[in-house]
Design a protein around this motif. Structure first.
Motif, PDB file in Angstrom:
ATOM      1  N   LEU A 281       0.832  -1.201   0.000  1.00 49.75           N
ATOM      2  CA  LEU A 281       0.000   0.000   0.000  1.00 49.75           C
ATOM      3  C   LEU A 281       0.866   1.251   0.000  1.00 49.75           C
ATOM      4  O   LEU A 281       0.603   2.207  -0.749  1.00 49.75           O
ATOM      5  N   PHE A 282       1.913   1.265   0.823  1.00 44.66           N
ATOM      6  CA  PHE A 282       2.786   2.441   0.892  1.00 44.66           C
ATOM      7  C   PHE A 282       3.463   2.698  -0.458  1.00 44.66           C
ATOM      8  O   PHE A 282       3.597   3.848  -0.882  1.00 44.66           O
ATOM      9  N   MET A 283       3.904   1.637  -1.125  1.00 41.42           N
ATOM     10  CA  MET A 283       4.556   1.807  -2.424  1.00 41.42           C
ATOM     11  C   MET A 283       3.561   2.339  -3.456  1.00 41.42           C
ATOM     12  O   MET A 283       3.882   3.234  -4.243  1.00 41.42           O
ATOM     13  N   SER A 284       2.339   1.785  -3.446  1.00 42.21           N
ATOM     14  CA  SER A 284       1.347   2.206  -4.442  1.00 42.21           C
ATOM     15  C   SER A 284       0.888   3.644  -4.217  1.00 42.21           C
ATOM     16  O   SER A 284       0.440   4.315  -5.149  1.00 42.21           O
ATOM     17  N   GLU A 285       1.014   4.125  -2.968  1.00 40.62           N
ATOM     18  CA  GLU A 285       0.601   5.493  -2.654  1.00 40.62           C
ATOM     19  C   GLU A 285       1.730   6.505  -2.855  1.00 40.62           C
ATOM     20  O   GLU A 285       1.596   7.675  -2.512  1.00 40.62           O
ATOM     21  N   GLY A 286       2.857   6.048  -3.394  1.00 44.17           N
ATOM     22  CA  GLY A 286       3.946   6.970  -3.724  1.00 44.17           C
ATOM     23  C   GLY A 286       4.710   7.499  -2.525  1.00 44.17           C
ATOM     24  O   GLY A 286       5.235   8.617  -2.553  1.00 44.17           O
ATOM     25  N   LEU A 287       4.811   6.683  -1.462  1.00 44.00           N
ATOM     26  CA  LEU A 287       5.518   7.144  -0.260  1.00 44.00           C
ATOM     27  C   LEU A 287       6.988   7.434  -0.544  1.00 44.00           C
ATOM     28  O   LEU A 287       7.565   8.377   0.017  1.00 44.00           O
ATOM     29  N   LEU A 288       7.608   6.647  -1.430  1.00 47.75           N
ATOM     30  CA  LEU A 288       9.033   6.863  -1.736  1.00 47.75           C
ATOM     31  C   LEU A 288       9.294   8.267  -2.288  1.00 47.75           C
ATOM     32  O   LEU A 288      10.349   8.851  -2.041  1.00 47.75           O
ATOM     33  N   ARG A 289       8.341   8.791  -3.042  1.00 45.31           N
ATOM     34  CA  ARG A 289       8.528  10.138  -3.595  1.00 45.31           C
ATOM     35  C   ARG A 289       8.629  11.176  -2.479  1.00 45.31           C
ATOM     36  O   ARG A 289       9.455  12.095  -2.543  1.00 45.31           O
ATOM     37  N   GLU A 290       7.789  11.021  -1.448  1.00 40.79           N
ATOM     38  CA  GLU A 290       7.838  11.965  -0.330  1.00 40.79           C
ATOM     39  C   GLU A 290       9.140  11.836   0.451  1.00 40.79           C
ATOM     40  O   GLU A 290       9.722  12.824   0.890  1.00 40.79           O
ATOM     41  N   VAL A 291       9.590  10.599   0.630  1.00 42.36           N
ATOM     42  CA  VAL A 291      10.854  10.382   1.349  1.00 42.36           C
ATOM     43  C   VAL A 291      12.015  10.968   0.553  1.00 42.36           C
ATOM     44  O   VAL A 291      12.931  11.585   1.120  1.00 42.36           O
ATOM     45  N   GLY A 292      11.984  10.806  -0.765  1.00 43.76           N
ATOM     46  CA  GLY A 292      13.034  11.377  -1.610  1.00 43.76           C
ATOM     47  C   GLY A 292      13.082  12.894  -1.505  1.00 43.76           C
ATOM     48  O   GLY A 292      14.163  13.487  -1.414  1.00 43.76           O
ATOM     49  N   ARG A 293      11.908  13.516  -1.500  1.00 39.30           N
ATOM     50  CA  ARG A 293      11.866  14.984  -1.353  1.00 39.30           C
ATOM     51  C   ARG A 293      12.417  15.395   0.008  1.00 39.30           C
ATOM     52  O   ARG A 293      13.109  16.407   0.131  1.00 39.30           O
ATOM     53  N   LEU A 294      12.084  14.613   1.031  1.00 42.62           N
ATOM     54  CA  LEU A 294      12.562  14.935   2.377  1.00 42.62           C
ATOM     55  C   LEU A 294      14.089  14.904   2.430  1.00 42.62           C
ATOM     56  O   LEU A 294      14.721  15.763   3.063  1.00 42.62           O
ATOM     57  N   LEU A 295      14.698  13.923   1.772  1.00 43.18           N
ATOM     58  CA  LEU A 295      16.162  13.813   1.772  1.00 43.18           C
ATOM     59  C   LEU A 295      16.838  15.021   1.129  1.00 43.18           C
ATOM     60  O   LEU A 295      17.988  15.326   1.429  1.00 43.18           O
ATOM     61  N   HIS A 296      16.120  15.703   0.253  1.00 48.69           N
ATOM     62  CA  HIS A 296      16.691  16.863  -0.443  1.00 48.69           C
ATOM     63  C   HIS A 296      16.447  18.170   0.304  1.00 48.69           C
ATOM     64  O   HIS A 296      16.964  19.210  -0.114  1.00 48.69           O
ATOM     65  N   ARG A 297      15.679  18.131   1.386  1.00 47.46           N
ATOM     66  CA  ARG A 297      15.374  19.373   2.091  1.00 47.46           C
ATOM     67  C   ARG A 297      16.569  19.816   2.940  1.00 47.46           C
ATOM     68  O   ARG A 297      17.173  19.004   3.651  1.00 47.46           O
ATOM     69  N   PRO A 298      16.921  21.093   2.891  1.00 47.40           N
ATOM     70  CA  PRO A 298      18.066  21.583   3.676  1.00 47.40           C
ATOM     71  C   PRO A 298      17.888  21.381   5.180  1.00 47.40           C
ATOM     72  O   PRO A 298      18.867  21.282   5.906  1.00 47.40           O
ATOM     73  N   SER A 299      16.636  21.329   5.630  1.00 46.02           N
ATOM     74  CA  SER A 299      16.380  21.213   7.073  1.00 46.02           C
ATOM     75  C   SER A 299      16.523  19.792   7.589  1.00 46.02           C
ATOM     76  O   SER A 299      16.459  19.559   8.803  1.00 46.02           O
ATOM     77  N   SER A 300      16.710  18.812   6.702  1.00 41.35           N
ATOM     78  CA  SER A 300      16.800  17.419   7.142  1.00 41.35           C
ATOM     79  C   SER A 300      18.063  17.209   7.981  1.00 41.35           C
ATOM     80  O   SER A 300      19.169  17.496   7.537  1.00 41.35           O
ATOM     81  N   ASN A 301      17.865  16.678   9.183  1.00 36.19           N
ATOM     82  CA  ASN A 301      18.992  16.454  10.098  1.00 36.19           C
ATOM     83  C   ASN A 301      19.349  14.973  10.153  1.00 36.19           C
ATOM     84  O   ASN A 301      18.785  14.145   9.443  1.00 36.19           O
ATOM     85  N   SER A 302      20.288  14.636  11.026  1.00 29.10           N
ATOM     86  CA  SER A 302      20.758  13.251  11.116  1.00 29.10           C
ATOM     87  C   SER A 302      19.626  12.285  11.434  1.00 29.10           C
ATOM     88  O   SER A 302      19.527  11.200  10.845  1.00 29.10           O
ATOM     89  N   ALA A 303      18.768  12.649  12.388  1.00 29.68           N
ATOM     90  CA  ALA A 303      17.689  11.746  12.790  1.00 29.68           C
ATOM     91  C   ALA A 303      16.729  11.482  11.640  1.00 29.68           C
ATOM     92  O   ALA A 303      16.324  10.333  11.397  1.00 29.68           O
ATOM     93  N   LEU A 304      16.356  12.534  10.916  1.00 30.38           N
ATOM     94  CA  LEU A 304      15.431  12.375   9.799  1.00 30.38           C
ATOM     95  C   LEU A 304      16.035  11.518   8.689  1.00 30.38           C
ATOM     96  O   LEU A 304      15.356  10.659   8.116  1.00 30.38           O
ATOM     97  N   ILE A 305      17.306  11.740   8.397  1.00 25.76           N
ATOM     98  CA  ILE A 305      17.948  10.981   7.324  1.00 25.76           C
ATOM     99  C   ILE A 305      18.122   9.521   7.726  1.00 25.76           C
ATOM    100  O   ILE A 305      17.899   8.612   6.918  1.00 25.76           O
ATOM    101  N   SER A 306      18.469   9.263   8.984  1.00 23.92           N
ATOM    102  CA  SER A 306      18.607   7.876   9.460  1.00 23.92           C
ATOM    103  C   SER A 306      17.287   7.129   9.333  1.00 23.92           C
ATOM    104  O   SER A 306      17.239   5.988   8.849  1.00 23.92           O
ATOM    105  N   GLN A 307      16.191   7.780   9.763  1.00 20.22           N
ATOM    106  CA  GLN A 307      14.881   7.129   9.681  1.00 20.22           C
ATOM    107  C   GLN A 307      14.436   6.963   8.231  1.00 20.22           C
ATOM    108  O   GLN A 307      13.800   5.962   7.884  1.00 20.22           O
TER     109      GLN A 307
END
Length: 426
Positions: A217-243
């Protein structure tokens, strides 16, 4: 002890608590509202809670069901303070506080929703209260929290997510969340500007994706796209990137969709993370582990091999050569030598062959067999590149390989077969 705490304790010591509680029964909404606010302020001091617990819990629960919004707000505020310690939380639950707090989640006032949800979070922190929390019929609590997680008030949505994350250790709760399609509100929280709220969403998602049947369900709902965008955000810290790394690995382990990974920004986001000077060694270990996992698929390995930058290759070589964290060194080197040895990639690696030879020698000299095996496999992969042979000629790595330092016949045979050729033959 500051002056405010002293004043709060004096209120109790001078016997003013009883008349304040008596005002609860006055029938006058204004008197109830102000007395309730006073009790809430008194309850914010831990030393006063025991006194309030004796006669104050049941009247507060009654006022929490008041039709007057101001009275209800102050009662919820007071109940929140009573959920801050183990003893007062236990008393609150025994007095029937959980059903009242769950009902308050439906309030039309966002402050009441926040107070009641935070109190439920505090209660849920103790596993002993989970049976009571989950005993309310029809999964009412998880439904209410999921509704609140869709709130336009982000702090309420994040608090509901925190509470669900604590409760999601229960398999029934996980199943119910998946049935109600929790993906959309979680994706919304990932877009938040508040890192703590994004972290709450990632924590719950990591818990849910730990069970492979949930991942489709998560894959079909495009969750990876949101995670990819999060990785590119300047505000992403160590905890966010690890998770994020943990989430990507969980999703791809359960139901790999190479095309979905390529279309997301996850690959470039992971490579980008390598260059961040602020990431901890632990987070870099998560990043390299995730890259190693993704590179086990040929299509993704090809994509990464053609998209990695010179700076990212050098960073991986640096991490491979550092000695403060052996696991980070091992995984970084494993990524370097998982890239396809195309001419394009080798051109990026050749300027660093001296550094590569240095850490490969360290790997071969270690007692840990997995380091030795990686070192041998890496030398075997690079031995046909004449530039590598030239770089290690007359160096310590060539000398060590020539001497065949090893403890077993199998390792001696591997070393003989992987010894780099002479520069002329290269």
């Amino acid at each position: 002890m500051n002056m405010i705490s002293v004043c709060k304790e004096l209120v109790i010591e001078t016997g003013m608590l009883v008349p304040l509680l008596e005002l609860f029964q006055s029938g006058d909404p204004m008197a109830q509202c102000h007395s309730c606010a006073c009790i809430a302020m008194l309850a914010s001091s831990e030393s006063n809670r025991d006194s309030i617990l004796v006669d104050g819990v049941m009247p507060l629960l009654a006022l929490a069901k008041s039709y007057d919004p101001a009275v209800q707000l102050n009662a919820a505020w007071a109940l929140l303070h009573l959920s801050h310690s183990d003893r007062s939380t236990r008393t609150l639950c025994q007095a029937g506080g959980i059903p009242v707090l769950v009902l308050l989640l439906q309030s039309s006032r966002s402050e009441v929703q926040f107070y009641s949800c935070t109190a439920l979070c505090n209660i849920a922190a103790a596993p002993e209260h989970h049976p009571k929390l989950l005993s309310i019929g029809g999964h009412y609590l998880s439904k209410s929290l999921l509704t609140l997680m869709s709130s336009s008030v982000e702090k309420n949505a994040a608090q509901a997510c925190r509470c669900l994350q604590t409760l999601s250790k229960n398999v029934r709760v996980q199943e119910h969340l998946m049935e109600l399609n929790c993906v959309l509100p979680l994706k919304s929280l990932l877009k938040s500007s508040n890192t703590a709220w994004m972290q709450s969403a990632l924590t719950l998602l990591c818990t849910l994706t730990a069970h492979p049947p949930n991942c489709d369900l998560f894959m079909s709902e495009g969750l990876l796209r949101e995670v990819g965008r999060l990785l590119h955000r300047p505000s992403s810290n160590s905890a966010l990137i690890s998770q994020s790394c943990q989430l990507i690995t969980g999703l791809c382990s359960a139901c790999m969709d190479e095309q979905a990974v390529k279309e997301s920004l996850c690959l470039s986001g992971l490579l980008r993370g390598l260059e961040s000077p602020s990431l901890s060694d632990e987070t870099l270990l998560h990043v390299t582990l995730c890259l190693r996992h993704l590179m086990s698929w040929e299509g993704l390995r090809t994509t990464l091999s053609t998209s990695v930058s010179p700076e990212q290759v050098w960073r991986l070589v640096q991490l491979s050569g550092q000695t403060r964290n052996p696991e980070l060194s091992y995984n970084s080197a494993a990524v370097v030598h998982a890239f396809e040895p195309t001419e394009g990639f080798l051109q990026l690696l050749r300027p660093h062959y001296t550094a590569v030879a240095k850490y490969l020698l360290l790997f071969l000299q270690r007692k840990d067999v997995k380091f030795q095996q990686l070192g041998i496999a890496a030398v075997d992969k690079l031995k046909n590149d004449g530039h590598f042979s030239t770089a290690v000629t007359d160096g310590e790595l060539e000398a060590w390989l020539s001497q065949g330092h090893t403890g077993t016949e199998e390792m001696r045979w591997l070393l003989r077969t992987t010894r780099p050729p002479s520069p002329s033959s290269g």
